[in-house]
Design an enzyme around this catalytic site. Structure first.
Site, short mmCIF file in Angstrom:
data_model
loop_
_atom_site.label_atom_id
_atom_site.label_comp_id
_atom_site.label_asym_id
_atom_site.label_seq_id
_atom_site.Cartn_x
_atom_site.Cartn_y
_atom_site.Cartn_z
N TYR A 3 0.85 -1.20 0.00
CA TYR A 3 0.00 0.00 0.00
C TYR A 3 0.89 1.25 0.00
CZ TYR A 3 -3.01 3.70 1.52
OH TYR A 3 -3.65 4.91 1.61
N LYS A 25 -12.03 -1.01 4.30
CA LYS A 25 -12.26 -1.76 3.06
C LYS A 25 -13.28 -2.89 3.30
CE LYS A 25 -8.80 0.88 1.90
NZ LYS A 25 -9.01 2.20 1.39
N1 PLP Z 1 -3.53 -1.19 3.63
C1 PLP Z 1 -4.08 -1.36 2.43
C2 PLP Z 1 -3.83 -2.65 1.68
C3 PLP Z 1 -4.87 -0.36 1.86
O1 PLP Z 1 -5.42 -0.54 0.64
C4 PLP Z 1 -5.08 0.84 2.60
C5 PLP Z 1 -5.88 1.96 2.04
O2 PLP Z 1 -6.14 2.02 0.85
C6 PLP Z 1 -4.48 0.98 3.85
C7 PLP Z 1 -3.72 -0.07 4.34
C8 PLP Z 1 -4.67 2.23 4.66
O3 PLP Z 1 -5.96 2.24 5.20
P1 PLP Z 1 -6.80 3.56 5.54
O4 PLP Z 1 -7.13 4.22 4.25
O5 PLP Z 1 -7.98 3.01 6.26
O6 PLP Z 1 -5.93 4.42 6.40
#
Ligand code: PLP
Length: 382
Positions: A103, A201
């Site tokens: 990410y 998600k």
């Molecule tokens: N990990 C993954 C695989 C993600 O796709 C995302 C966000 O798109 C995150 C972590 C970070 O999450 P958040 O947007 O809830 O802070």
């Protein structure tokens, strides 16, 4: 609720507790920030102040703990807050290992900000277990971070093999399992120490809550205790309304993910045959480099995420996204509505994402409608 129940039963009944005051099937939302002390100044109910203590947050945490086969879950205001809190809780100086493809915002934080907090990150292709074995520094490496399947190329890393390496080096293994969901993969059962989710998600699943979670295999581990303390001090805890919405989302997690996997698989196969498609990246396809490993360590499907490389390069990919009607052009993933994203333009310079790539998050619409929309948009490049 019995710990021998199937996960879908635990999720559908949100842990199964009935409100003792009213008999309500759906639990009340606890919004009080503080709790009355006993006459002798004790706290016989165990709750003092809502930064660490909120019954709605705790109930949602307990459902995630059960689904992940952990012993302790902490909910945060976002996935980023969860991940960064874990890194900040490591004893310093801390060497950590993270994937080259993961990410993007978290990778950015590790690459640009983490060093100011005493964290040194080494980025490795985590699909190659030997590279991790060579990169760990026994005694110095405090954490190995994985994401599998990894955004946005959907590469698969071997959780059990990497857990053994981390263990040997005296490091903890944390897995960002956002895209696998606890339906398809339970990293703690494969030897990981911590599993993280952007609960924004699939766990919530309706694109209307920002949340993150960390679940620990051992609630009494030094890292679990340090992270629990850090959250109580920093106060980056999820609010009770968001926790209640997340609990509602969790009730349908298993049916949503099962449908999304089936639909993503059908879409991946249809796109793989398409004349305007260069390549489909989806671990469910037999020719995908991670397929055999994914089939071994995931069960029930290969996820609702895939990427497609469009023939004709970046401009053709952007034009395809522009022609889509049902797929909405937006970042994020895991919701009931299908989303398409041109990842390279959102990640910017240094992104490992090819410019001709569109990331697809498959929702709950009819699969045929989604395929027709993609076909029409791709044919426009003819
Ligand atoms: N990990 C993954 C695989 C993600 O796709 C995302 C966000 O798109 C995150 C972590 C970070 O999450 P958040 O947007 O809830 O802070």
């Amino acid at each position: 609720m019995s710990k021998f129940l199937k996960p879908e039963t635990i999720a559908a009944q949100a842990g199964g507790s009935i409100d003792s005051e009213t008999g309500a099937i759906i639990p009340p939302i606890h919004i009080s920030t503080t709790f009355q002390r006993d006459a002798d100044l004790g706290y016989s109910k165990g709750l003092i102040y809502s930064r660490p203590d909120n019954a709605t947050v705790h109930q949602t945490e307990s459902v995630i703990t059960a689904l992940e086969h952990g012993t302790h879950t902490l909910l945060f205001g976002s996935g980023m807050a969860a991940a960064v809190s874990l890194f900040l809780s490591l004893p310093k100086p801390a060497h950590i290992i993270a994937p080259k493809v993961m990410y993007w915002s978290l990778r950015n934080w590790l690459a640009t900000e983490a060093s100011t907090f005493g964290i040194e990150a080494t980025f490795v292709d985590t699909t190659d277990t030997d590279l991790i074995a060579r990169a760990v520094r026994p005694g110095e490496t405090k954490l190995v971070w994985l994401e599998t399947p990894a955004n946005p190329l959907w590469q698969i890393s071997d959780i059990a093999a990497i857990a053994a390496i981390a263990n040997w080096a005296g490091a903890d293994l944390a897995v960002d399992s956002t895209c696998a969901t606890p339906v398809l993969s339970q990293p703690l059962k494969l030897g990981a120490d911590i599993v993280m989710h952007s609960a924004t998600k699939y766990l919530n699943g309706h694109t209307d809550v920002l949340a993150g979670s960390l679940t620990f295999a051992d609630a009494t581990s030094t890292l679990a205790e340090a992270t629990t303390k850090l959250r109580a001090q920093h106060g980056n805890v999820l609010g009770p309304f968001e926790a209640a919405m997340l609990l509602r989302g969790l009730r349908t997690l298993h049916v949503r993910v099962a449908h999304q996997c089936r639909s993503a698989d059908t879409i991946a196969r249809a796109l793989a045959e398409h004349t305007q498609v260069e390549e489909v990246l989806y671990p469910g396809l037999k020719n995908s480099p991670g397929h055999a490993l994914a089939a071994k360590q995931m069960s029930g499907g290969f996820g609702g995420m895939l990427s497609v490389r469009v023939k004709g390069g970046e401009l053709a990919a952007i034009a395809t996204a522009a022609r889509l009607n049902i797929w909405k052009r937006a970042t994020s993933l895991g919701g009931v509505e299908s989303l398409v994203e041109h990842r390279a333009s959102i990640e910017g310079q240094g992104s490992p994402c090819p410019p001709d790539l569109l990331r697809l998050s498959v929702g709950l619409e009819a699969t045929d409608d989604l395929i027709e929309d993609l076909d029409r948009a791709l044919q426009g490049n003819n």
